[in-house]
Design a protein around this motif. Sequence first.
Motif, PDB file in Angstrom:
ATOM      1  N   LEU A 167       0.829  -1.201   0.000  1.00 20.65           N
ATOM      2  CA  LEU A 167       0.000   0.000   0.000  1.00 20.65           C
ATOM      3  C   LEU A 167       0.861   1.247   0.000  1.00 20.65           C
ATOM      4  N   PHE A 168       1.925   1.201   0.756  1.00 16.04           N
ATOM      5  CA  PHE A 168       2.840   2.331   0.851  1.00 16.04           C
ATOM      6  C   PHE A 168       3.458   2.629  -0.513  1.00 16.04           C
ATOM      7  N   GLU A 169       3.889   1.556  -1.204  1.00 16.79           N
ATOM      8  CA  GLU A 169       4.562   1.761  -2.474  1.00 16.79           C
ATOM      9  C   GLU A 169       3.583   2.079  -3.600  1.00 16.79           C
ATOM     10  N   GLN A 170       2.395   1.487  -3.544  1.00 14.26           N
ATOM     11  CA  GLN A 170       1.448   1.665  -4.641  1.00 14.26           C
ATOM     12  C   GLN A 170       0.487   2.830  -4.417  1.00 14.26           C
ATOM     13  N   ALA A 171       0.648   3.587  -3.349  1.00 14.35           N
ATOM     14  CA  ALA A 171      -0.248   4.703  -3.074  1.00 14.35           C
ATOM     15  C   ALA A 171      -0.195   5.721  -4.215  1.00 14.35           C
ATOM     16  N   ALA A 172      -1.342   6.278  -4.527  1.00 13.66           N
ATOM     17  CA  ALA A 172      -1.407   7.271  -5.605  1.00 13.66           C
ATOM     18  C   ALA A 172      -0.745   8.581  -5.208  1.00 13.66           C
ATOM     19  N   ASP A 173      -0.690   8.858  -3.920  1.00  6.84           N
ATOM     20  CA  ASP A 173      -0.042  10.069  -3.431  1.00  6.84           C
ATOM     21  C   ASP A 173       1.394   9.776  -3.044  1.00  6.84           C
ATOM     22  N   ALA A 174       2.212  10.797  -3.141  1.00  8.93           N
ATOM     23  CA  ALA A 174       3.592  10.675  -2.664  1.00  8.93           C
ATOM     24  C   ALA A 174       3.592  10.686  -1.134  1.00  8.93           C
ATOM     25  N   ILE A 175       4.359   9.747  -0.510  1.00  7.27           N
ATOM     26  CA  ILE A 175       4.409   9.647   0.947  1.00  7.27           C
ATOM     27  C   ILE A 175       5.871   9.682   1.381  1.00  7.27           C
TER      28      ILE A 175
ATOM     29  N   LEU B 259       4.439  11.718   8.938  1.00  5.10           N
ATOM     30  CA  LEU B 259       4.097  11.314   7.577  1.00  5.10           C
ATOM     31  C   LEU B 259       3.712  12.567   6.801  1.00  5.10           C
ATOM     32  N   ALA B 260       4.306  12.711   5.623  1.00  4.71           N
ATOM     33  CA  ALA B 260       3.947  13.812   4.724  1.00  4.71           C
ATOM     34  C   ALA B 260       3.326  13.199   3.473  1.00  4.71           C
ATOM     35  N   LEU B 261       2.027  13.392   3.299  1.00  6.58           N
ATOM     36  CA  LEU B 261       1.317  12.909   2.121  1.00  6.58           C
ATOM     37  C   LEU B 261       1.245  14.058   1.121  1.00  6.58           C
ATOM     38  N   ILE B 262       1.902  13.886  -0.008  1.00  4.61           N
ATOM     39  CA  ILE B 262       2.044  14.943  -1.001  1.00  4.61           C
ATOM     40  C   ILE B 262       1.214  14.573  -2.216  1.00  4.61           C
ATOM     41  N   ARG B 263       0.286  15.435  -2.559  1.00 10.65           N
ATOM     42  CA  ARG B 263      -0.597  15.181  -3.715  1.00 10.65           C
ATOM     43  C   ARG B 263      -0.372  16.260  -4.765  1.00 10.65           C
ATOM     44  N   ASP B 264      -0.147  15.790  -6.005  1.00  9.94           N
ATOM     45  CA  ASP B 264       0.013  16.713  -7.121  1.00  9.94           C
ATOM     46  C   ASP B 264      -1.371  17.234  -7.506  1.00  9.94           C
ATOM     47  N   VAL B 265      -1.601  18.504  -7.243  1.00 10.91           N
ATOM     48  CA  VAL B 265      -2.920  19.103  -7.521  1.00 10.91           C
ATOM     49  C   VAL B 265      -2.849  20.046  -8.716  1.00 10.91           C
ATOM     50  N   THR B 266      -1.837  19.851  -9.579  1.00 17.02           N
ATOM     51  CA  THR B 266      -1.702  20.743 -10.732  1.00 17.02           C
ATOM     52  C   THR B 266      -2.918  20.652 -11.642  1.00 17.02           C
ATOM     53  N   ARG B 267      -3.344  19.405 -11.939  1.00 17.55           N
ATOM     54  CA  ARG B 267      -4.514  19.247 -12.808  1.00 17.55           C
ATOM     55  C   ARG B 267      -5.767  19.791 -12.129  1.00 17.55           C
TER      56      ARG B 267
END
Length: 863
Positions: free
Chosen positions: A239-247, A328-336
């Motif tokens: 789950l950690f590796e396949q998460a859609a968000d950067a962790i 934990l830092a959950l980083i989500r690309d919100v450019t789109r």
Amino acid sequence: MPSALTSLTTIVPVTDGLLALAALIGTWFVLTQHRRPVPARTLAALFGAVGLGFAGHALSPLIGARAVIGVVGFGAVLAWGAVVRLWFHVPPLLAAPPVVETGTDPQLLDVALGACGDGVVIATTDEHDGVQVVYSNAAFERLTGYSCDEAVGLSPSVLADEADGLAAIREAVRSTAPVRVELPGRRKDGTRVWAEWQIVPVSDAEGRHTHSVAVIRETTERRRAEQALRESEGRFRGLFEQAADAILVLDRHGRVVDANHQACHTLGHAREELTALTLADLGMKPAADLGPGETSTSESIYRRRDGAALAVEVRYTVIETGGRRLHLALIRDVTRRRRAEQALREREDMLRTVITHIPCGVFWKNRDLVYLGCNDQVARDHGAIAAEDLVGRNDFDLTNVHSEATFYRDCDQQVMESGQAILNLEEFQTRPDGSRATLLTSKVPLRDTRGQVVGVLGVYQDITDRKRLEEQLRQSQKMEAVGRLAGGVAHDFNNLLTIIRGNAELLRSPAEDAAASALFDDLLLAADRATALVRQLLMFSRRQPVRVEILDLNEVVTTVSGLLRRLLGEHITVETALAPVPVTVRADRSHLEQVILNLAVNARDAMPGGGTLTVGTVALERKLGEPRFARLTVTDTGTGMTDEVKGQIFEPFFTTKGPDKGTGLGLATVFGIVEQAGGRIGVESEPGAGTTFHVELPWWEGNASVLGRTPAPRSLSGRTGRGVSVLLVEDQDAVRQFARLALRTQGHEVHEAENGEAALELANKGTHFDAIVTDVTMPGIDGRELAARMRVLRPNIAVVIMSGYAAESERVEPVANSVFLAKPFPPGDLFEALNKALRLVHCEPKSAVSSSHGPPPPAVIRA
């Protein structure tokens, strides 16, 4: 986290091993020093430490892994302290091998081993007898299912399940060094079990390996727990590796401890590079101090190594593992998302701009018909400064005209209850300044995301100016029709004036009293008819407001039919088919006349070669559930229409005529007038079969208003004189009678014909005449064609052409050596024209008629 859990699973076996080793060494001391006293406290501490380790493992589900480590570690420390005490206080004997004696010491040893939670086996390693169990405790029986008596004499490898395990146990038992192995096995009942073997060799005084002591601990549950832990760790790692968000996993200083695959992809760094960086190195602001379970979210712009800028949303949270507090830092690309939000905002701004500046009123209401919003146009129309001023109010709050608000409410409720739209509805609105506007409104149901009707959405356009223009257009069409009528009306006027002026002059000549009286009668009759024509023309053409009255369609058709004959020309026969009873409707007379005239003009254009136009009325019977209607029909014998043309004839500016021959507004005007009167219009037509228009108007009971009618003129008597023989051709009786009287006063012999066909018939019979005086516009053969035929039959005949059209001489093709006489004319002009025509013929060369240079233009005499 996975790294902390791995460290726990590594520490547990180490502490267990230390505790077991201390127990084995202590046991060895007891076995080798049984002849000398052993301190009881030391021995109790040793076996208490073993019991403490067993208790820690038994309670592991309740106290947790860390507590187990602490308990087992404390037991190991206590056991090793006991071993050290035995080492210093019980020195080993260097005498003969130990001899087992009966007494207290073996019993004490048996009690101690029986209390041990791990299975203990003592086996001999005799070269002749092999490896045989000579002792086993109660824990071994629980582990293997073999009792102490059953175990004696068996090989310790009885627990082994596979050949590899059997060989490993035998090799370990024979080994002269301590060995630790973990192998699968099977109990006596066949169930599978995992066990950890710690085997310690025991030598005699001579150093011979005589016994082996094996401590066997069941590790089935531990292995299951470890397997479950590994599987859990694998799942969470996946789950950690396949998460859609950067962790990112951060320590308390903000340094990256771990990163998943998406973090490497999003941030543009390899995992090894990220673990060497801090959050500040990545250009992100570290989170504020957070407690367990708390979160913090921020947005920032991150620039990748390749220079690409990303809009990222960072969410921080705190976890604790292995005694460490990590972030934990959950980083989500919100450019789109940012782009989509920006595009949505732009679309909303565009829609708001369109709604604000569109030249229409736009509004929406809830089910209680309270305004939820509108554009600025609606606000201005209600005298408000801003659209927000209308929100929360209804139509009754916004207007003082209760009937208008009631009409709006009824329409809105109809839309919401039926779920159907109302399109292009004409409404009236009284503005705050008192002016009255006409609105073309469309309303549709306002639905939510589930499709439920939650209100009404309306759009209207102020068509006040357009209605004014339509009225002006109708007026201009009237004037256009007047212009087209002008020639025919002028012809009639001039005919009447010819009679008036001619008879007036004849009255000045000597005449008998009876003749003078008849002349006066004709004069008065012509004046009356001229007055009626003027009144009819003014009623039709002048600008006047709509005046609704009860009208009899029979009377309207009868009144207009005379006008139609002049409008359509004499090549088209106008007939009427009227109902035997009055057909009453409530309408504007001028509008009905406009309908009849427009349909008649349309029929005329469909009959270029002439034909018949029939205008009829029918009193329709009332149908069940419908109001009664009166029908007006206009039928022609023209070219007809195709289905495609029929589908478009009422559209504005649609025309099948050539350029400059039609505006395409005639039938559209008819449609608008009929619709406004609450009626309906239909058409039946086939190519080559003519066309019939059906106009149905609501029936209205009552007495119809009637226009006065002008009586027909009386005929005049003539008398015979001397002179030339003249053929007089005129379709108007009064004009023909006046001309006949005038010519006879000069002594001419007059032969009369009412049309061209009758004149040719006289010529073919051999009737002699020296001159022909003919009108131009007549039914059938017109004057121009008649003169041309007469010249063929009698080349030396004198020709005088009369016309009431002002520019007839320029409009019609000239006849060679003819004289044109414009109406109205006095008798003197008629005499002059005839004399001139006679002179032209007497002086004409015989080749003049067929001259290749063309005929000379006709002479023109105007009154």
